[in-house]
Design an enzyme around this catalytic site. Structure first.
Site, mmCIF file in Angstrom:
data_model
loop_
_atom_site.group_PDB
_atom_site.id
_atom_site.type_symbol
_atom_site.label_atom_id
_atom_site.label_comp_id
_atom_site.label_asym_id
_atom_site.label_seq_id
_atom_site.Cartn_x
_atom_site.Cartn_y
_atom_site.Cartn_z
ATOM 1 C CG HIS A 23 -2.035 0.868 1.031
ATOM 2 N ND1 HIS A 23 -3.254 0.569 1.818
ATOM 3 C CD2 HIS A 23 -2.139 2.082 0.727
ATOM 4 C CE1 HIS A 23 -4.082 1.412 1.662
ATOM 5 N NE2 HIS A 23 -3.391 2.660 1.184
ATOM 6 C CG HIS A 34 -1.122 6.538 -1.576
ATOM 7 N ND1 HIS A 34 -2.228 6.294 -2.349
ATOM 8 C CD2 HIS A 34 -1.265 6.019 -0.552
ATOM 9 C CE1 HIS A 34 -3.095 5.908 -1.968
ATOM 10 N NE2 HIS A 34 -2.726 5.611 -0.789
ATOM 11 C CG ASP A 89 -6.368 3.415 -0.275
ATOM 12 O OD1 ASP A 89 -7.060 2.823 0.618
ATOM 13 O OD2 ASP A 89 -5.560 4.287 -0.478
ATOM 14 C CG ASP A 125 -2.483 4.631 3.651
ATOM 15 O OD1 ASP A 125 -2.075 4.865 2.483
ATOM 16 O OD2 ASP A 125 -3.271 4.937 4.599
#
Length: 437
Positions: A61, A63, A155, A308
């Site tokens: 996860h 970004h 997400d 994340d």
């Protein structure tokens, strides 16, 4: 001169094989070629005494923001941060601009990862076209593309439609792919900026109740059971969610789950200073929730840790709390936070921690070559770290283009010394192997 390297005298902790012993590991031509007491035999020797050597970390996860928000992060800066944190593989989320909802975009992201050469980048495809939650994206096209996508998520945006979520789980079965849904029921979460509870009441900040997450998780678990599809629950943040997943696993539902470093360590009282660095989705919860998530990770209800990692430039993040976007940096600090919070407290042992950071996430996405074992013939995707080294988090020294770390100024324990991607150092002696730091 041979390109062979011997990592001498490390404590090898390999969850994939169960090995935990102090020994040597020989690496040559991108592979592990020997494990045991090996002679130099024209190889470079690197003293790893006092270090733990493990399979490189895998992040389900991340970004990376590229394409579209290169002011916040690029694939190169994000994977540099990953390498410094001990990661050899990262899964790049789909909420880019344009959205990664087609073969062309996921292939672009994968190509950017190969060009950077600092960690393997596995794109995550969007579930719905444009993250709009209305029309199923071309999952099959992305799955059969050169990027070979087998993990899909909107997400940042919850798939509110149960019918669309059902279709995604059913369709993904054709190629044994995983569907991950950002669990946040829209009508319950609407207008909220932090956890709903005592702290939000005192501060006067509209809250998001734990039930906003739990309602969606309960629904998605029911749909996974109905369809036989593979569900992944990202960033678990509440005690109720942990119990839902625990129960579903006993009933044979095909579900995996992740927890983030911040949901394992930070609580909603930190929002009391109105600092937007502590604004994240799902929000920081109560101490009871944190303890439940920790226990869930410890007993295996929660399979793995995922960062994340969500970079934002200062002009976006440093605003009034209600206007600031959600998200925190985590790639470079994850190991330190987990050692400090979970190992030193006795909540996890090294085998379980490294399983959660490497072997379990690699298994969840079927990432061949990652997650171990550390054995002859295996790809040399490795991390060596000092479990006793302490360091202070200095945002300006991080590789990310952004600075929104909630751990700024904190002293953490556990520091990466070497990261190796297919036998090539991406980090060596605590510095970028290409000399960038």
């Amino acid at each position: 001169m041979s390109d062979a390297v011997i990592l001498r005298g490390a404590r090898v902790v390999d969850p994939a094989s169960g090995r935990d012993e102090t020994t040597d590991v020989r690496v040559e031509d991108g592979l592990v070629t020997d494990v045991g007491r090996v002679s130099a035999n024209h190889a470079e020797e690197i003293d790893c005494a006092g270090l733990i050597l493990a399979p490189g970390f895998v992040d389900l996860h991340t970004h990376l923001r590229e394409p579209g928000r290169e002011d916040a992060e690029t694939v190169e800066t994000g994977t540099r941060a990953a390498a410094r944190g001990g990661y050899t593989a990262v899964c790049a989320m789909a909420n880019t601009d344009p959205v990664a909802d087609s073969a062309a975009i996921v292939e672009q992201v994968a190509a950017l990862g190969r060009a950077a050469g600092l960690a393997d980048v596995y794109p995550v495809g969007a579930i719905s076209v444009g993250l709009q939650g209305e029309q199923l994206a071309e999952l099959g096209e992305m799955a059969t593309s050169a990027a070979r996508v087998n993990f899909f998520s909107d997400d940042g945006v919850c798939v509110q439609s149960a019918e669309l979520m059902r279709r995604a789980l059913e369709y993904a079965r054709a190629f044994d792919a995983v569907i991950a849904n950002h669990a946040e029921e829209g009508s319950l979460a609407s207008g909220g900026h932090m956890n709903e509870g005592e702290v939000s009441s005192v501060l006067g900040i509209p809250g998001i109740p734990a039930e906003a997450e739990e309602v969606i998780v309960a629904r998605d678990l029911a749909l996974a059971k109905l369809t036989g599809g593979r569900l992944h629950v990202p960033h678990v943040s509440t005690a109720g969610t942990v119990e839902l997943i625990r129960s579903a696993k006993t009933r044979g539902v095909r579900v995996t789950a992740e927890a983030t470093p911040h949901h394992l360590s930070l609580t909603d009282d930190l929002v009391s200073g109105y600092d937007p660095v502590f604004k994240v989705a799902p929000p920081l919860r109560t101490r009871d929730d944190v303890e439940a998530v920790r226990k869930g990770l410890s007993d295996g209800t929660i399979d793995c840790v995922a960062t994340d990692h969500a970079p934002h430039p200062p002009e976006d993040k440093e605003r009034e709390f209600d206007l600031a976007p959600c998200g925190m940096l985590n790639l470079e600090t994850a190991l330190g936070v987990l050692v400090t919070e979970m190992i030193d407290s006795g909540l996890l042992d090294w085998m379980r921690l490294l399983e959660a950071m490497s072997t379990a996430p690699a298994r969840a996405r079927n990432l061949s070559g990652h997650g171990g074992p550390i054995a002859p013939g295996a790809q040399a995707n490795l991390v060596a770290f000092d479990p006793t080294a302490t360091w202070v988090v200095e945002p300006e020294r991080l590789a990310s283009k952004s600075r929104n770390t909630p751990f700024a100024g904190r002293t953490l324990k556990g520091r990466v010394v070497h990261t190796m991607l297919r036998g090539r150092f991406t980090v060596r002696e605590g510095s970028d192997a290409d000399g960038q730091r």
